[in-house]
Motif scaffolding. Structure first.
Motif, PDB file in Angstrom:
ATOM      1  N   ILE A  17       0.848  -1.210   0.000  1.00 47.53           N
ATOM      2  CA  ILE A  17       0.000   0.000   0.000  1.00 47.53           C
ATOM      3  C   ILE A  17       0.880   1.256   0.000  1.00 47.53           C
ATOM      4  CG2 ILE A  17      -1.676   1.316   1.357  1.00 47.53           C
ATOM      5  CD1 ILE A  17      -2.788  -1.387   2.341  1.00 47.53           C
ATOM      6  N   ALA A  18       1.939   1.223   0.814  1.00 44.00           N
ATOM      7  CA  ALA A  18       2.835   2.394   0.873  1.00 44.00           C
ATOM      8  C   ALA A  18       3.534   2.607  -0.457  1.00 44.00           C
ATOM      9  CB  ALA A  18       3.864   2.191   1.993  1.00 44.00           C
ATOM     10  N   GLN A  20       2.408   1.818  -3.380  1.00 42.62           N
ATOM     11  CA  GLN A  20       1.449   2.369  -4.339  1.00 42.62           C
ATOM     12  C   GLN A  20       1.175   3.841  -4.058  1.00 42.62           C
ATOM     13  OE1 GLN A  20      -0.009   0.982  -7.086  1.00 42.62           O
ATOM     14  NE2 GLN A  20       1.385  -0.772  -6.775  1.00 42.62           N
ATOM     15  N   VAL A  21       1.071   4.176  -2.794  1.00 43.36           N
ATOM     16  CA  VAL A  21       0.762   5.565  -2.432  1.00 43.36           C
ATOM     17  C   VAL A  21       1.906   6.481  -2.839  1.00 43.36           C
ATOM     18  CG1 VAL A  21       0.387   7.143  -0.495  1.00 43.36           C
ATOM     19  CG2 VAL A  21      -0.835   4.957  -0.587  1.00 43.36           C
ATOM     20  N   PHE A  22       3.126   6.052  -2.556  1.00 41.70           N
ATOM     21  CA  PHE A  22       4.287   6.904  -2.840  1.00 41.70           C
ATOM     22  C   PHE A  22       4.923   6.597  -4.189  1.00 41.70           C
ATOM     23  CE2 PHE A  22       3.948   6.801   1.805  1.00 41.70           C
ATOM     24  CZ  PHE A  22       3.906   8.153   2.071  1.00 41.70           C
ATOM     25  N   ASP A  23       4.258   5.723  -4.937  1.00 40.97           N
ATOM     26  CA  ASP A  23       4.690   5.391  -6.293  1.00 40.97           C
ATOM     27  C   ASP A  23       6.147   4.905  -6.326  1.00 40.97           C
ATOM     28  OD1 ASP A  23       4.441   4.990  -8.990  1.00 40.97           O
ATOM     29  OD2 ASP A  23       4.933   7.070  -9.512  1.00 40.97           O
ATOM     30  N   SER A  28       6.751  -1.790  -4.377  1.00 45.07           N
ATOM     31  CA  SER A  28       5.429  -2.371  -4.613  1.00 45.07           C
ATOM     32  C   SER A  28       5.535  -3.758  -5.243  1.00 45.07           C
ATOM     33  CB  SER A  28       4.605  -1.452  -5.522  1.00 45.07           C
ATOM     34  OG  SER A  28       4.386  -0.208  -4.922  1.00 45.07           O
TER      35      SER A  28
END
Length: 406
Positions: A17-18, A20-23, A28
C-alpha cells in the motif's frame, strides 16, 4: 509461529500500500510478490489439515483427515519395517545387556525395597482374601473336581516312564543298596540282628547256652556277611540277576498302570476315597490354617520382617549375579535367542494396534496432534514463502525491465 507468519503477510500488505501511495515501483513489486507467496503457502499449509476458509468443494484440501486410513496403515507399516525388525530389536537388546542391567537394578536399595513392599502387600491381600470361607470352599471344590477328572494311573505311568528312561531308576537302586550296606556295617544293627536271630531260633539259643557258645552272634555275623556280599555283588554287577528282576518288575508295573483296567480302577478308587475323606480334608485344612496363621503372625509381629527378608533376598540375588559372569552370559544368550521369534510373533500385532489407534482417532484429534508436533515447523513455509516470493517477484520484474531496454 502463526503470528509471525501472519505478521509478515500483514507487513507485506502495508508495504505494498505504501509503495502504491508513494509510487515506489520496486517496493510495490517486492511486496506484491511477497503477498502472493505468503497467501499461496498459507493455502498449502492449511490444506494439509483443514479446508481453507471452510470451502469443502476445493479439491485436494484437508489432505490428512481425508487420508486417515492410508496414514494409519503407512505409520504402522513404517514402524514394523524400520523399528520392530528382529535385527534391530536384537541389536538394541545386545547393547542393553539385560543381565548387567538386571543386577545393577537389583543392587539399588530403593528398587529391592520397592519390590519387597509390593510382595508384602500382595501377601497381606491374599491372606485377607482367602480367609473368606467362600473362597476356601471354591478352591477346595475346584481342586478336588480337577483331581477326580485326572488320570492318576496314566500320569503315574508316564512319570515312571520318564524316571526309568535310560535306566535312571538304577541310580535310586544304587543309593538304596549303598544305604543298606552302610546300615548292615553298623555294630548296633548287627546286635539287633543277633537278638532277632536268637528270638527266632530258641533251640539254637538253648544249645549255645548249654555249651556256653556264642552261636547266635556268629550266626548273625554270618548273615550280615552274606548280605553284605550279596549287596556288593549287585552294586558292582550292572547285569546282575537281581537288577534284571528289578527292571522286569518295574516294567511290568508300568505296563499294568497303562493297560490293566483292574489296577487302574483300584488307583482311581483310592484317589476318590482320599478326596472324599473327611480326615484328609481336615488335615489339609489344618495345614492351610497353620500356614496362613504363621504368615499372618509374621506380618503382625513385625510388618518389616517379610519386607526385610525379600529385600535381602533380592540384593543377594543381584550380588550373586554380578559375580557370576557365566550366568550373565547365559541370561543374555537366552534373551537374545528368544527375542527374534517374539518380535516376529508380536510386531504385526503392534502394527495393527497402532493402525487401529490412528483409525479410532476423531479427525479433530488427529489434526490437533499432528499440528501440535509439526505445525510450528510448517509455519516456516509461510514465512519463507513470503520472503522468497517477494525476492522472486523482484527478480522477475528486474529481468523483465532489462529485457525491455535491451
Amino acid at each position: 509461529m502463526k503470528w509471525w507468519a501472519n505478521g509478515l503477510l500483514l507487513l507485506a500488505t502495508l508495504i505494498y500500500i505504501a509503495g502504491q501511495v508513494f509510487d515506489v515501483r520496486w517496493v510495490s513489486t517486492f511486496a506484491e510478490a511477497a503477498m502472493v507467496g505468503a497467501i499461496a503457502d498459507w493455502f498449502a499449509v492449511t490444506a494439509l489439515f483443514h479446508h481453507p476458509l471452510g470451502l469443502r468443494f476445493i479439491p485436494h484440501t484437508a489432505i490428512i483427515p481425508r487420508n486417515r486410513e492410508r496414514i494409519a496403515v503407512g505409520i504402522s507399516q513404517f514402524i514394523e519395517s524400520n523399528f520392530l525388525t528382529p535385527a534391530a530389536v536384537v541389536q538394541r537388546i545386545r547393547d542393553f545387556r539385560p543381565a548387567r542391567t538386571l543386577y545393577g537394578w537389583l543392587l539399588r536399595l530403593e528398587n529391592a525395597e520397592a519390590v519387597a513392599t509390593y510382595a508384602t502387600r500382595f501377601v497381606s491381600y491374599v491372606l485377607g482374601a482367602l480367609d473368606d470361607e467362600r473362597a476356601r470352599r471354591f478352591l477346595q471344590e475346584a481342586v478336588a473336581r480337577r483331581l477326580r477328572q485326572a488320570d492318576i494311573a496314566g500320569a503315574a505311568a508316564q512319570l515312571l516312564d520318564i524316571l526309568t528312561e535310560n535306566q535312571r531308576h538304577h541310580a535310586l537302586l544304587d543309593a538304596a543298596l549303598g544305604a543298606l550296606d552302610d546300615l548292615l556295617a553298623r555294630e548296633d544293627t548287627q546286635a539287633y540282628i543277633a537278638g532277632e536271630v536268637a528270638k527266632a531260633a530258641p533251640l539254637l539259643k538253648r544249645f549255645s547256652d548249654l555249651f556256653q557258645l556264642n552261636l547266635d552272634e556268629r550266626a548273625a555275623l554270618k548273615i550280615v556277611e552274606l548280605a553284605v556280599q550279596k549287596i556288593s555283588q549287585v552294586r558292582q554287577d550292572r547285569g546282575h540277576e537281581l537288577r534284571q528282576r528289578f527292571d522286569a518288575y518295574v516294567s511290568a508295573f508300568i505296563e499294568k498302570l497303562k493297560s490293566d483296567d483292574a489296577l487302574r480302577d483300584k488307583v482311581h478308587r483310592l484317589r476318590d476315597e482320599a478326596l472324599a475323606s473327611e480326615a484328609l480334608g481336615r488335615y489339609t485344612g489344618g495345614l492351610w490354617d497353620e500356614l496362613r496363621a504363621w504368615l499372618a503372625a509374621d506380618l503382625d509381629r513385625s510388618p518389616a520382617s517379610l519386607h526385610q527378608r525379600v529385600t535381602a533376598m533380592l540384593e543377594a540375588l543381584g550380588s550373586t549375579l554380578r559375580a557370576d559372569r557365566e550366568m550373565q552370559a547365559w541370561i543374555d544368550e537366552q534373551i537374545l535367542r528368544a527375542a527374534p521369534a517374539l518380535v516376529e510373533e508380536h510386531r504385526a500385532k503392534i502394527g495393527r494396534f497402532i493402525e487401529d489407534q490412528v483409525r479410532g482417532w476423531q479427525e479433530s484429534r488427529l489434526v490437533a496432534e499432528l499440528e501440535r508436533h509439526i505445525g510450528s515447523d510448517l509455519q516456516y513455509i509461510r514465512i519463507n514463502g513470503t520472503l522468497v516470493g517477494g525476492l522472486t517477484g523482484l527478480a522477475i520484474a528486474a529481468l523483465t525491465e532489462l529485457s525491455r531496454r535491451a
